[in-house]
Design a protein around this motif. Structure first.
Motif, PDB file in Angstrom:
ATOM      1  N   THR A  27      36.522  33.686  36.483  1.00  0.00           N
ATOM      2  CA  THR A  27      35.731  34.772  35.918  1.00  0.00           C
ATOM      3  C   THR A  27      34.283  34.287  35.855  1.00  0.00           C
ATOM      4  O   THR A  27      34.014  33.105  36.033  1.00  0.00           O
ATOM      5  CB  THR A  27      36.228  35.178  34.515  1.00  0.00           C
ATOM      6  N   GLN A  60      33.972  30.562  34.854  1.00  0.00           N
ATOM      7  CA  GLN A  60      35.053  30.043  34.024  1.00  0.00           C
ATOM      8  C   GLN A  60      36.345  30.038  34.832  1.00  0.00           C
ATOM      9  O   GLN A  60      36.709  31.049  35.419  1.00  0.00           O
ATOM     10  CB  GLN A  60      35.223  30.897  32.746  1.00  0.00           C
ATOM     11  N   GLN A 101      40.256  30.088  35.157  1.00  0.00           N
ATOM     12  CA  GLN A 101      41.370  30.644  34.377  1.00  0.00           C
ATOM     13  C   GLN A 101      42.721  30.095  34.830  1.00  0.00           C
ATOM     14  O   GLN A 101      43.739  30.700  34.592  1.00  0.00           O
ATOM     15  CB  GLN A 101      41.386  32.172  34.501  1.00  0.00           C
ATOM     16  N   PRO A 158      41.352  33.154  40.230  1.00  0.00           N
ATOM     17  CA  PRO A 158      41.433  32.842  38.797  1.00  0.00           C
ATOM     18  C   PRO A 158      40.102  32.357  38.229  1.00  0.00           C
ATOM     19  O   PRO A 158      40.063  31.490  37.376  1.00  0.00           O
ATOM     20  CB  PRO A 158      42.499  31.756  38.758  1.00  0.00           C
TER      21      PRO A 158
END
Length: 70
Positions: free
Chosen positions: A7, A67, A69, A5
């Motif tokens: 990015t 990032q 998620q 999860p």
């Protein structure tokens, strides 16, 4: 195996850094091009050390490169 999860903006950052190749980035942080490609594609989450090294190459914070998620 589930996609991590996390990015990232590595491809964009490479382009903005004079179109740095995956191989050039890999050499700067002591990894293989294949590992960089997998991280960039979101198929592999880097170790914390590798994440810091990647961010340092671009002069960015971890949050600018990766990032979560979750």
């Amino acid at each position: 195996m589930a996609v991590p999860p996390i990015t990232n903006s590595i491809r964009t950052l490479r382009f903005m850094a004079g179109e740095m190749t995956q191989a050039e980035l890999a050499e700067k942080i002591g990894m293989t091009r294949q590992t960089i490609a997998a991280i960039e594609a979101g198929k592999y989450s880097p170790s914390l050390e590798a994440a810091f090294r990647i961010a340092a190459v671009f002069g960015k914070s971890l949050d600018d490169v990766f990032q979560w998620q979750g």
